[in-house]
Scaffold this active site. Structure first.
Site, PDB file in Angstrom:
ATOM      1  N   GLU A  12       0.841  -1.206   0.000  1.00 32.96           N
ATOM      2  CA  GLU A  12       0.000   0.000   0.000  1.00 32.96           C
ATOM      3  C   GLU A  12       0.874   1.254   0.000  1.00 32.96           C
ATOM      4  O   GLU A  12       0.588   2.221  -0.720  1.00 32.96           O
ATOM      5  CB  GLU A  12      -0.913  -0.004   1.235  1.00 32.96           C
ATOM      6  CG  GLU A  12      -1.921  -1.141   1.231  1.00 32.96           C
ATOM      7  CD  GLU A  12      -2.579  -1.378   2.575  1.00 32.96           C
ATOM      8  OE1 GLU A  12      -3.759  -1.745   2.607  1.00 32.96           O
ATOM      9  OE2 GLU A  12      -1.916  -1.217   3.623  1.00 32.96           O
ATOM     10  N   GLY A  80     -12.025  -5.050   2.746  1.00 36.50           N
ATOM     11  CA  GLY A  80     -13.025  -5.986   2.243  1.00 36.50           C
ATOM     12  C   GLY A  80     -14.367  -5.282   2.148  1.00 36.50           C
ATOM     13  O   GLY A  80     -14.674  -4.408   2.964  1.00 36.50           O
ATOM     14  N   MET A 179      -8.540  -3.579   9.142  1.00 37.28           N
ATOM     15  CA  MET A 179      -7.945  -3.953  10.423  1.00 37.28           C
ATOM     16  C   MET A 179      -7.201  -2.823  11.139  1.00 37.28           C
ATOM     17  O   MET A 179      -6.545  -3.074  12.147  1.00 37.28           O
ATOM     18  CB  MET A 179      -7.002  -5.154  10.204  1.00 37.28           C
ATOM     19  CG  MET A 179      -7.727  -6.360   9.622  1.00 37.28           C
ATOM     20  SD  MET A 179      -6.673  -7.760   9.227  1.00 37.28           S
ATOM     21  CE  MET A 179      -6.139  -8.267  10.860  1.00 37.28           C
ATOM     22  N   GLU A 180      -7.279  -1.589  10.607  1.00 35.49           N
ATOM     23  CA  GLU A 180      -6.495  -0.504  11.220  1.00 35.49           C
ATOM     24  C   GLU A 180      -7.233   0.821  11.386  1.00 35.49           C
ATOM     25  O   GLU A 180      -6.957   1.579  12.337  1.00 35.49           O
ATOM     26  CB  GLU A 180      -5.218  -0.217  10.388  1.00 35.49           C
ATOM     27  CG  GLU A 180      -4.255  -1.368  10.244  1.00 35.49           C
ATOM     28  CD  GLU A 180      -4.646  -2.339   9.132  1.00 35.49           C
ATOM     29  OE1 GLU A 180      -5.449  -1.941   8.254  1.00 35.49           O
ATOM     30  OE2 GLU A 180      -4.171  -3.481   9.141  1.00 35.49           O
ATOM     31  N   ASP A 203     -11.368  -7.303  -1.857  1.00 31.67           N
ATOM     32  CA  ASP A 203     -12.095  -8.580  -1.723  1.00 31.67           C
ATOM     33  C   ASP A 203     -13.505  -8.302  -1.223  1.00 31.67           C
ATOM     34  O   ASP A 203     -13.829  -7.185  -0.842  1.00 31.67           O
ATOM     35  CB  ASP A 203     -11.349  -9.517  -0.760  1.00 31.67           C
ATOM     36  CG  ASP A 203     -11.138  -8.876   0.608  1.00 31.67           C
ATOM     37  OD1 ASP A 203     -10.062  -8.300   0.827  1.00 31.67           O
ATOM     38  OD2 ASP A 203     -12.066  -8.894   1.431  1.00 31.67           O
TER      39      ASP A 203
HETATM   40  N1  SAH Z   1      -1.584 -12.183   4.100  1.00 32.29           N
HETATM   41  C1  SAH Z   1      -1.452 -10.872   4.593  1.00 32.29           C
HETATM   42  C2  SAH Z   1      -2.419 -10.528   5.714  1.00 32.29           C
HETATM   43  C3  SAH Z   1      -3.252  -9.442   5.245  1.00 32.29           C
HETATM   44  S1  SAH Z   1      -4.400  -8.928   6.428  1.00 32.29           S
HETATM   45  C4  SAH Z   1      -0.043 -10.535   5.000  1.00 32.29           C
HETATM   46  O1  SAH Z   1       0.458 -11.038   6.002  1.00 32.29           O
HETATM   47  O2  SAH Z   1       0.536  -9.711   4.315  1.00 32.29           O
HETATM   48  C5  SAH Z   1      -5.403  -7.871   5.417  1.00 32.29           C
HETATM   49  C6  SAH Z   1      -4.978  -6.444   5.294  1.00 32.29           C
HETATM   50  O3  SAH Z   1      -5.797  -5.801   4.324  1.00 32.29           O
HETATM   51  C7  SAH Z   1      -5.193  -5.628   6.555  1.00 32.29           C
HETATM   52  O4  SAH Z   1      -4.251  -4.609   6.641  1.00 32.29           O
HETATM   53  C8  SAH Z   1      -6.621  -5.076   6.414  1.00 32.29           C
HETATM   54  O5  SAH Z   1      -6.734  -3.742   6.837  1.00 32.29           O
HETATM   55  C9  SAH Z   1      -6.936  -5.165   4.924  1.00 32.29           C
HETATM   56  N2  SAH Z   1      -8.087  -6.007   4.543  1.00 32.29           N
HETATM   57  C10 SAH Z   1      -8.402  -6.274   3.246  1.00 32.29           C
HETATM   58  N3  SAH Z   1      -9.470  -7.095   3.171  1.00 32.29           N
HETATM   59  C11 SAH Z   1      -9.847  -7.364   4.446  1.00 32.29           C
HETATM   60  C12 SAH Z   1     -10.859  -8.191   5.002  1.00 32.29           C
HETATM   61  N4  SAH Z   1     -11.681  -8.911   4.244  1.00 32.29           N
HETATM   62  N5  SAH Z   1     -10.968  -8.247   6.362  1.00 32.29           N
HETATM   63  C13 SAH Z   1     -10.134  -7.535   7.131  1.00 32.29           C
HETATM   64  N6  SAH Z   1      -9.126  -6.770   6.648  1.00 32.29           N
HETATM   65  C14 SAH Z   1      -8.971  -6.670   5.319  1.00 32.29           C
END
Ligand code: SAH
Length: 238
Positions: A12, A80, A179-180, A203
């Protein structure tokens, strides 16, 4: 104007950095993260990868506010969709944010209400959000995407479950989950600092037989690029 930009992931930040057409003047390391400072005659931008989740986001936001002379905080990245109408690459500007996993309902609190805090949701700055919406709607690169304004919910969970996504929509009237954002928002709220959150959808959070982890891996760069266009437009406007 001094703007801070927080991204959870390096993908990002990379997308954002491509839109910052300003000289890099310093890199400062704090608590394991690099703070990139850009400056021109008009503006300063400090951009950083916080790491994923609310604790990382909160630490980074407080470090930014304590160490850099920040006027506005922006959280930019992917999310998401918990809406039925928004899809991959659509962009959401937060009206307000709630931590959907904050649960002390056993004491009679509403789900998401932070204990002993005088607000349920954290309101994004109206002026900055309007400016972002204005920029996004006039951005040619997004002409095939929806630009929406509404509630974003955050929690320390990657949502990949149609039922949970529907619950977040019904319970919070949210349109996107991540998540932030709400952690950045809480820190800004406590420091009385204006903020905005802009997220593009990577997603469907498990809705419509979408496997969110697959979509996320496939589309995160595309979505990060869409979200970063908000920064391109913003920097042309301030
Ligand atoms: N596999 C990844 C984990 C990504 S967590 C890694 O370790 O790099 C997902 C990230 O994208 C988080 O920062 C969150 O803010 C965002 N995000 C995108 N889609 C999301 C969803 N469906 N639920 C929660 N967070 C999501």
């Amino acid at each position: 104007m001094n703007i801070a930009i927080i991204c959870a992931m390096s993908e990002e930040l990379h997308a954002v950095q491509q839109q910052i057409k300003m000289p890099l003047i310093s890199q400062i390391d704090k608590a394991g993260n690099k703070y990139y400072k850009y400056s021109n005659e008009k503006n300063t931008v400090v951009a950083v990868v916080s790491g994923i989740g609310k604790v990382n986001a909160a630490i980074t936001t407080q470090i930014l506010l304590d160490n850099f002379d920040v006027d506005y905080v922006l959280n930019v990245g992917v999310a998401g969709s918990v809406s039925k109408v928004l899809s991959f690459g659509d962009v959401v500007v937060a009206k307000d944010l709630v931590q959907h996993d904050f649960d002390i309902t056993t004491f009679g609190y509403k789900l998401g209400q932070i204990a002993r805090l005088d607000t349920f949701s954290f309101q994004a700055d109206q002026w900055l959000s309007d400016l972002l919406l204005d920029g996004l709607t006039s951005e040619k690169g997004l002409k095939n995407h929806n630009i929406s304004y509404g509630r974003i919910v955050s929690g320390d969970q990657f949502i990949n479950d149609a039922e949970k996504a529907e619950f977040l929509y019904d319970e919070f009237n949210a349109i996107a989950c991540e998540m932030e954002g709400a952690a950045v928002a809480q820190v800004c709220y406590l420091n009385k600092k204006p903020f905005a959150v802009v997220r593009a959808l990577s997603d469907m959070a498990g809705q419509a037989s979408d496997d969110a982890s697959h979509s996320f891996e496939r589309l995160k760069i595309m979505a990060a690029d869409c979200a970063a266009l908000a920064i391109k437009q913003l920097l042309e406007r301030i």
